[in-house]
Design a protein around this motif. Structure first.
Motif, mmCIF file in Angstrom:
data_model
loop_
_atom_site.group_PDB
_atom_site.id
_atom_site.type_symbol
_atom_site.label_atom_id
_atom_site.label_comp_id
_atom_site.label_asym_id
_atom_site.label_seq_id
_atom_site.Cartn_x
_atom_site.Cartn_y
_atom_site.Cartn_z
ATOM 1 N N ALA A 87 98.526 80.482 29.456
ATOM 2 C CA ALA A 87 98.202 81.634 28.496
ATOM 3 C C ALA A 87 98.240 81.015 27.007
ATOM 4 C CB ALA A 87 99.490 82.467 28.573
ATOM 5 N N LEU A 88 98.886 79.816 26.934
ATOM 6 C CA LEU A 88 98.856 79.146 25.592
ATOM 7 C C LEU A 88 97.391 78.723 25.320
ATOM 8 C CD1 LEU A 88 102.422 77.364 25.423
ATOM 9 C CD2 LEU A 88 101.513 79.466 24.085
ATOM 10 N N ILE A 89 97.055 77.817 26.366
ATOM 11 C CA ILE A 89 95.627 77.404 25.960
ATOM 12 C C ILE A 89 94.455 78.321 25.817
ATOM 13 C CG2 ILE A 89 93.827 75.770 27.373
ATOM 14 C CD1 ILE A 89 96.395 74.161 28.672
ATOM 15 N N GLY A 90 94.725 79.319 26.874
ATOM 16 C CA GLY A 90 93.812 80.362 26.648
ATOM 17 C C GLY A 90 93.811 81.167 25.508
ATOM 18 N N SER A 131 90.469 81.116 22.905
ATOM 19 C CA SER A 131 89.955 82.469 22.354
ATOM 20 C C SER A 131 90.240 82.611 20.824
ATOM 21 C CB SER A 131 90.913 83.664 23.016
ATOM 22 O OG SER A 131 90.609 83.855 24.232
ATOM 23 N N PHE A 132 91.303 82.263 20.172
ATOM 24 C CA PHE A 132 91.500 82.332 18.905
ATOM 25 C C PHE A 132 90.341 81.538 18.085
ATOM 26 C CE2 PHE A 132 93.720 81.521 14.649
ATOM 27 C CZ PHE A 132 93.814 83.060 14.204
ATOM 28 N N THR A 133 90.082 80.491 18.844
ATOM 29 C CA THR A 133 89.050 79.455 18.047
ATOM 30 C C THR A 133 87.656 80.067 18.071
ATOM 31 O OG1 THR A 133 90.460 77.383 18.696
ATOM 32 C CG2 THR A 133 87.907 77.133 18.170
ATOM 33 N N ALA A 148 86.185 83.825 24.074
ATOM 34 C CA ALA A 148 86.965 84.969 24.290
ATOM 35 C C ALA A 148 87.222 85.240 25.658
ATOM 36 C CB ALA A 148 86.377 85.933 23.370
ATOM 37 N N ILE A 149 86.176 85.409 26.531
ATOM 38 C CA ILE A 149 86.228 85.890 27.826
ATOM 39 C C ILE A 149 86.825 84.671 28.697
ATOM 40 C CG2 ILE A 149 85.064 86.461 29.894
ATOM 41 C CD1 ILE A 149 83.197 87.788 28.068
ATOM 42 N N GLY A 150 86.563 83.583 28.572
ATOM 43 C CA GLY A 150 87.205 82.360 29.142
ATOM 44 C C GLY A 150 88.582 82.232 28.878
ATOM 45 N N GLY A 151 88.895 82.157 27.615
ATOM 46 C CA GLY A 151 90.360 82.133 27.170
ATOM 47 C C GLY A 151 91.244 83.391 27.882
ATOM 48 N N ILE A 184 90.490 84.931 30.811
ATOM 49 C CA ILE A 184 90.664 84.701 32.167
ATOM 50 C C ILE A 184 91.630 83.682 32.491
ATOM 51 C CG2 ILE A 184 89.231 83.889 34.288
ATOM 52 C CD1 ILE A 184 86.917 85.266 32.931
ATOM 53 N N LEU A 185 91.487 82.555 31.636
ATOM 54 C CA LEU A 185 92.531 81.377 31.547
ATOM 55 C C LEU A 185 94.069 81.868 31.503
ATOM 56 C CD1 LEU A 185 92.999 78.443 32.287
ATOM 57 C CD2 LEU A 185 92.642 78.099 29.691
#
Length: 296
Positions: A129-132, A136-138, A283-286, A288-289
């Motif tokens: 969640a933290l990495i995602g 996403s925020f980037t 955003a979507i990748g983050g 999902i991760l």
């Protein structure tokens, strides 16, 4: 309750319909900025929904008055975050940014929800969640900066995007409060009471700012907002959750930026730029991760 396998393919259409309605509403919000003020369309949206629901809900409201009395404070808070702050800021943001950007920023609701859950519920996010969230925020910053992070220094040019970010942040509170309180109240009754509070919240703004009249130019947008995204989409979405489950249904929200961009391209002539692609993928990748569970 799960649908029979032969009906599954039709059940999948439910979240698609809901997401399309919400995506179209983002574009409608951008389109109508020249014809009606943000506070006016925000008020009319919920007023139309309230008028439509009232004949069907009055008897239920009376029968469930004790239940409403028990939960009215929570419903008032939910209305403030989900219907006034989120929607009101969204209508205002539309005056300063594109529908495409609004659609992409809207896709960050799950990420903001993780942050708010940590703040209010002390839910410690997983490493995924933290990495995602970071990814996403980037991506969000990349969209706001239009592909060049040095543009972030020119904050005056990003007013609409910043407003939309705050709107999404407030909507995350709405979702977390729902999870925290777990109100034992019928969904349609909850929606009706929240709409009632939303109308009350609008009154001071209307007294101070005034209200625009409904005319031939803004009427279609007002009635669309009051019927489709306010009533039909939530009901279709709730049915989708019932048939497909919450986790499977929530994935479809990732289509919001794509649907919004396509509608805005053909209707408003907005261009899809490279930074939109990169930001959407991040955003979507983050998201999902962030939804992955740690094996334990």
């Amino acid at each position: 309750m799960q649908v029979q396998p032969r009906w599954t393919k039709f059940a999948i259409l439910l979240p698609l319909v809901a997401v399309f309605i919400w995506s179209l509403n983002i574009t409608v919000t951008r389109y109508v900025t020249d014809y009606i003020s943000p506070v006016s369309i925000s008020f009319y949206r919920w007023f139309v929904a309230f008028i439509i629901l009232t004949p069907f809900m009055l008897k239920t409201v009376w029968q469930q008055r004790e239940l409403i009395q028990r939960y009215w404070k929570q419903l008032a808070v939910l209305s403030a975050f989900g219907m006034v702050l989120y929607q009101g800021l969204g209508y205002t943001a539309a005056h300063y940014t594109t529908a495409t950007n609004m659609g992409i920023i809207n896709a960050f609701i799950p990420v903001f929800t993780i942050a708010v859950s940590f703040m209010l519920l002390k839910d410690i996010p997983s490493p995924y969640a933290l990495i995602g969230c970071l990814i996403s925020f980037t991506g969000l910053l990349f969209v706001v900066a239009q592909g060049d992070f040095s543009n972030l220094l020119q904050m005056g040019g990003h007013l609409g995007d910043i407003m939309m970010i705050f709107a999404v942040f407030f909507y995350a509170f709405y979702g977390v409060f729902l999870k925290k309180w777990q109100l034992q109240i019928p969904l349609l009754l909850s929606l009706y009471v929240q709409i009632f509070f939303a109308l009350l919240y609008h009154l001071p703004f209307l007294l101070y700012l005034g209200i625009d009249a409904i005319n031939m130019q803004n009427a279609p947008s007002v009635f669309y907002a009051g019927i489709f995204p306010s009533l039909i989409a939530p009901l279709v979405w709730m049915l989708a959750v019932q048939q497909l489950g919450p986790n499977r249904t929530s994935i479809f929200m990732n289509l919001t930026p794509v649907f919004t961009a396509l509608i805005a391209y053909f209707w408003l002539g907005e261009q899809w730029m490279f930074y939109h692609s990169i930001g959407t993928v991040m955003a979507i990748g983050g998201v999902i991760l962030a939804q992955r569970k740690v094996k334990g």
